[in-house]
Scaffold this active site. Structure first.
Site, PDB file in Angstrom:
ATOM      1  N   SER A   1       0.777  -1.875   0.073  1.00 18.07           N
ATOM      2  CA  SER A   1      -0.461  -0.141  -0.563  1.00 18.07           C
ATOM      3  C   SER A   1       0.951   0.711   0.292  1.00 18.07           C
ATOM      4  CB  SER A   1      -1.205   0.050   0.719  1.00 18.07           C
ATOM      5  OG  SER A   1      -1.738   0.974   1.449  1.00 18.07           O
TER       6      SER A   1
ATOM      7  N   TYR B   1      -0.903  -0.309  10.802  1.00 19.87           N
ATOM      8  CA  TYR B   1      -1.925  -0.301   9.235  1.00 19.87           C
ATOM      9  C   TYR B   1      -0.571  -0.690   8.102  1.00 19.87           C
ATOM     10  CZ  TYR B   1      -3.583  -1.546   5.170  1.00 19.87           C
ATOM     11  OH  TYR B   1      -3.278  -1.684   3.244  1.00 19.87           O
TER      12      TYR B   1
ATOM     13  N   LYS C   1       2.537  -3.204   6.324  1.00 19.86           N
ATOM     14  CA  LYS C   1       2.443  -3.960   5.037  1.00 19.86           C
ATOM     15  C   LYS C   1       3.924  -3.314   5.072  1.00 19.86           C
ATOM     16  CE  LYS C   1      -1.486  -4.706   3.497  1.00 19.86           C
ATOM     17  NZ  LYS C   1      -1.505  -6.225   2.551  1.00 19.86           N
TER      18      LYS C   1
HETATM   19  C1  WQD Z   1      -9.007  10.488   0.742  1.00 20.24           C
HETATM   20  C2  WQD Z   1      -9.112  11.582   0.434  1.00 20.24           C
HETATM   21  C3  WQD Z   1      -9.378  12.122   2.996  1.00 20.24           C
HETATM   22  C4  WQD Z   1     -13.943  10.959   2.909  1.00 20.24           C
HETATM   23  C5  WQD Z   1      -6.088   5.254   2.743  1.00 20.24           C
HETATM   24  C6  WQD Z   1      -5.653   4.752   3.380  1.00 20.24           C
HETATM   25  C7  WQD Z   1      -4.518   3.962   2.180  1.00 20.24           C
HETATM   26  C8  WQD Z   1      -5.443   2.987   1.551  1.00 20.24           C
HETATM   27  C9  WQD Z   1      -6.777   4.174   0.935  1.00 20.24           C
HETATM   28  C10 WQD Z   1      -5.494   0.914   2.123  1.00 20.24           C
HETATM   29  C11 WQD Z   1      -8.171  12.709   2.598  1.00 20.24           C
HETATM   30  C12 WQD Z   1     -10.850  13.057   1.824  1.00 20.24           C
HETATM   31  C13 WQD Z   1     -12.781  11.313   2.579  1.00 20.24           C
HETATM   32  C14 WQD Z   1     -14.781  12.025   3.124  1.00 20.24           C
HETATM   33  C15 WQD Z   1     -12.678  13.748   2.543  1.00 20.24           C
HETATM   34  N1  WQD Z   1      -6.115   2.016   2.120  1.00 20.24           N
HETATM   35  N2  WQD Z   1     -12.011  12.761   2.811  1.00 20.24           N
HETATM   36  N3  WQD Z   1     -14.247  13.635   2.862  1.00 20.24           N
HETATM   37  O1  WQD Z   1      -6.664   8.825   3.413  1.00 20.24           O
HETATM   38  O2  WQD Z   1      -6.014   8.649   1.382  1.00 20.24           O
HETATM   39  O3  WQD Z   1      -5.517   6.562   2.174  1.00 20.24           O
HETATM   40  O4  WQD Z   1      -7.250   4.489   2.091  1.00 20.24           O
HETATM   41  O5  WQD Z   1      -4.601   0.416   1.114  1.00 20.24           O
HETATM   42  O6  WQD Z   1      -3.254   3.321   3.043  1.00 20.24           O
HETATM   43  O7  WQD Z   1      -4.911   5.594   4.134  1.00 20.24           O
HETATM   44  O8  WQD Z   1      -7.858   7.211   1.184  1.00 20.24           O
HETATM   45  O9  WQD Z   1     -10.064   7.006   1.034  1.00 20.24           O
HETATM   46  O10 WQD Z   1     -10.042   7.938   3.317  1.00 20.24           O
HETATM   47  O11 WQD Z   1      -8.851   9.805   1.507  1.00 20.24           O
HETATM   48  O12 WQD Z   1     -12.043  15.380   2.493  1.00 20.24           O
HETATM   49  O13 WQD Z   1     -15.875  12.341   3.205  1.00 20.24           O
HETATM   50  O14 WQD Z   1     -10.407  11.831   1.353  1.00 20.24           O
HETATM   51  O15 WQD Z   1      -8.995  13.144   3.612  1.00 20.24           O
HETATM   52  O16 WQD Z   1      -7.784  13.692   1.962  1.00 20.24           O
HETATM   53  P1  WQD Z   1      -6.561   8.104   1.778  1.00 20.24           P
HETATM   54  P2  WQD Z   1      -9.135   8.108   1.505  1.00 20.24           P
END
Ligand code: WQD
Length: 326
Positions: free
Chosen positions: A117, A141, A145
């Site tokens: 990841s 997490y 990885k």
């Molecule tokens: C994306 C962006 C949020 C929801 C995570 C894990 C990563 C991988 C993928 C597994 C961020 C913003 C979100 C909302 C928002 N997982 N957001 N409003 O955090 O980049 O990655 O998932 O391997 O390891 O860390 O993904 O989709 O949660 O968020 O503003 O209602 O969207 O703050 O900037 P993230 P995400």
């Protein structure tokens, strides 16, 4: 070749099982069905229900199906939960991997693809994250990885097992409505959920040092991701002793605000977002350099944001029919 796909009843794993069989490879799914869904596994792919912590069952499965390569996805994947339950994450992700690798080596299986990841990078302070960017994971997490990558690589070096670690960036979309992600823990489904509740999508902070102040990520269609696994698996099989670490992204940054605008466009909604405080631990920008996978495997993503959102929305409406009327 026969590929054992652990976690193959999950969102990403089921797409890989499908891509493997479409490419003419044989696949067997191994999944404990803790979050996986049996109906997602293609009809022509055998499903073995078991945990990777159960070495005997893994060994029996490898032998019974004459497995010649493993694609290992079975793992816990919630960043926030991993902070609350580190022992559980280390047991499932690290011990599960160790037991699996022991069985793989004992059975003489020659190839191993590990699902990693972008979480291994933590808060990278670079425009484009290359595979050589220092890894500083920010959660248990991400630690499992990164440590998993180390264990896979060390095992490969010690035994001749061909290995690859694939570092996924932000995965979205679906090949078909019934294969869509059923979880609501990432941006795209979280926007859908708000729209379905007739509520404004939320932006977690708009004071980041990015062009529009919202976080920038590299979104990749799950169909592209699955095809990258097929290309990787074939490359390992063709080249014993190979050792790969590859980013899987598109190399294009898209902001949260842009994603919300695109979702509104694609779904026909017109809901301006609301800005809430930052979510702790979110890096401002995480975008892949996608050059290494292009050079090593001659692979690149072909699906764009429109494809990701439209296919994910079809899946969302399939699961939440009321969303179509919202
Ligand atoms: C994306 C962006 C949020 C929801 C995570 C894990 C990563 C991988 C993928 C597994 C961020 C913003 C979100 C909302 C928002 N997982 N957001 N409003 O955090 O980049 O990655 O998932 O391997 O390891 O860390 O993904 O989709 O949660 O968020 O503003 O209602 O969207 O703050 O900037 P993230 P995400």
């Amino acid at each position: 070749m026969t590929w054992l796909i652990t976690g193959g009843a999950g969102y990403i794993g089921a797409h890989i099982a499908r891509a493997m069989t479409e490419a003419g490879e044989r696949a067997v799914v191994y999944d404990d069905l803790s979050t996986g869904i049996a109906e997602r596994v293609p009809d022509d792919v055998p499903l073995v229900v078991g945990s990777t912590l159960d070495g005997e069952r893994v060994a029996r499965t490898l032998a019974e199906h004459s497995v010649t390569g493993v694609v290992h996805l079975a793992a816990k994947k919630q960043v926030g939960e991993s902070v609350q339950k580190p022992l559980h994450y280390y047991r499932e992700n690290m011990e599960g991997l160790r037991v699996l690798l022991e069985a793989v080596i004992a059975a003489g299986v020659p190839s191993f693809v590990f699902s990693s990841s972008a979480a291994v990078y933590g808060m990278p302070d670079v425009d484009l994250v290359t595979e050589d960017t220092p890894c500083v994971p920010m959660s248990p997490y991400g630690e499992t990885k990164l440590a998993g990558e180390w264990l896979v690589r060390a095992t490969g070096r010690a035994t001749g097992l061909s290995t690859a670690a694939l570092r996924y960036f932000n995965v979205a979309g679906a090949a078909r409505a019934d294969l869509a992600d059923v979880g609501v823990s990432n941006l795209v489904p979280m926007i859908f959920e708000r729209l379905t509740e007739n509520a404004p999508p939320r932006i977690f902070g708009d004071d980041y040092p990015t062009p529009d102040g919202t976080c920038v990520r590299d979104y990749i269609h799950v169909v592209d991701l699955a095809e990258a696994h097929v290309a990787t698996a074939r490359a390992l099989a063709a080249d014993p002793g190979r050792e790969l670490i590859l980013n899987i992204g598109r190399g294009q940054g898209v902001s949260v605000r842009e994603m919300i605008d695109r979702v509104n466009e694609v779904t026909g909604h017109d809901r301006p977002p609301t800005v809430t405080p930052r979510r702790p631990g979110d890096p401002a920008r995480v975008v892949a350099a996608a050059d290494r996978i292009a050079a090593e495997l001659d692979w690149k993503a072909t699906h764009d944001i429109q494809d990701m959102i439209a296919s994910a929305w079809e899946g969302w409406v399939h699961l939440h029919p009321q969303a179509a009327r919202a």
